[in-house]
Design a protein around this motif. Structure first.
Motif, PDB file in Angstrom:
ATOM      1  N   ARG A  10       2.052   1.873  -3.498  1.00 24.65           N
ATOM      2  CA  ARG A  10       0.969   2.228  -4.428  1.00 24.65           C
ATOM      3  C   ARG A  10       0.528   3.671  -4.238  1.00 24.65           C
ATOM      4  O   ARG A  10       0.298   4.399  -5.203  1.00 24.65           O
ATOM      5  CB  ARG A  10      -0.214   1.291  -4.259  1.00 24.65           C
ATOM      6  CG  ARG A  10       0.000  -0.037  -4.976  1.00 24.65           C
ATOM      7  CD  ARG A  10      -1.218  -0.867  -4.883  1.00 24.65           C
ATOM      8  NE  ARG A  10      -1.274  -1.318  -3.473  1.00 24.65           N
ATOM      9  CZ  ARG A  10      -2.264  -1.995  -2.944  1.00 24.65           C
ATOM     10  NH1 ARG A  10      -3.310  -2.294  -3.649  1.00 24.65           N
ATOM     11  NH2 ARG A  10      -2.230  -2.371  -1.686  1.00 24.65           N
ATOM     12  N   LEU A  11       0.401   4.099  -2.966  1.00 22.46           N
ATOM     13  CA  LEU A  11       0.003   5.487  -2.704  1.00 22.46           C
ATOM     14  C   LEU A  11       1.040   6.478  -3.235  1.00 22.46           C
ATOM     15  O   LEU A  11       0.700   7.488  -3.861  1.00 22.46           O
ATOM     16  CB  LEU A  11      -0.210   5.702  -1.211  1.00 22.46           C
ATOM     17  CG  LEU A  11      -1.452   5.060  -0.611  1.00 22.46           C
ATOM     18  CD1 LEU A  11      -1.455   5.237   0.898  1.00 22.46           C
ATOM     19  CD2 LEU A  11      -2.690   5.664  -1.215  1.00 22.46           C
ATOM     20  N   LEU A  51       0.795  -1.227   0.000  1.00 23.87           N
ATOM     21  CA  LEU A  51       0.000   0.000   0.000  1.00 23.87           C
ATOM     22  C   LEU A  51       0.833   1.286   0.000  1.00 23.87           C
ATOM     23  O   LEU A  51       0.532   2.191  -0.786  1.00 23.87           O
ATOM     24  CB  LEU A  51      -0.958  -0.012   1.198  1.00 23.87           C
ATOM     25  CG  LEU A  51      -1.895   1.178   1.295  1.00 23.87           C
ATOM     26  CD1 LEU A  51      -2.860   1.179   0.130  1.00 23.87           C
ATOM     27  CD2 LEU A  51      -2.633   1.152   2.620  1.00 23.87           C
TER      28      LEU A  51
END
Length: 114
Positions: A85-86, A82
């Motif tokens: 991805r952010l 995550l």
């Protein structure tokens, strides 16, 4: 004829060759002794450190090697989940937004003022 800059009259004046080659009181030669070094002594001598090495944290190299070398079909810049991805999506959004802003600014600059 040789010339030298006179510090008194602020003009060039005639001088003998020896005075012309050592300007404004600079004397050729080597200083008698070397200047003292300000930071001459190291903070730790090699013999004081010993053979042990101190680490600030745990060694995570093997974990990262296992993670990044695994064959999952995921690009290496997105393997940590995550947070990656952010960061990737934020970077892409800012890049596309900046490109659009540049195009709008160019369009506005190309229009004549009324």
């Amino acid at each position: 004829m040789y010339y030298k800059f006179s510090g008194i009259t602020q003009k060039l004046t005639g001088s003998p060759p020896t005075a012309a080659y050592s300007p404004q009181g600079l004397k050729p030669g080597v200083p008698a002794e070397a200047p003292t070094m300000i930071f001459a002594t190291p903070t730790k001598v090699v013999s004081e450190t010993g053979s042990t090495v101190e680490y600030l944290g745990a060694n995570k190299v093997h974990e990262f090697q296992r993670l990044f070398q695994s064959q999952e079909g995921v690009p290496v810049h997105l393997k940590r989940g995550l947070p990656d991805r952010l960061l990737y999506r934020t970077t892409m959004a800012l890049t596309v937004g900046g490109a659009l802003y540049c195009l709008v600014a160019l369009y506005m600059a190309a229009q004549p003022r009324k």
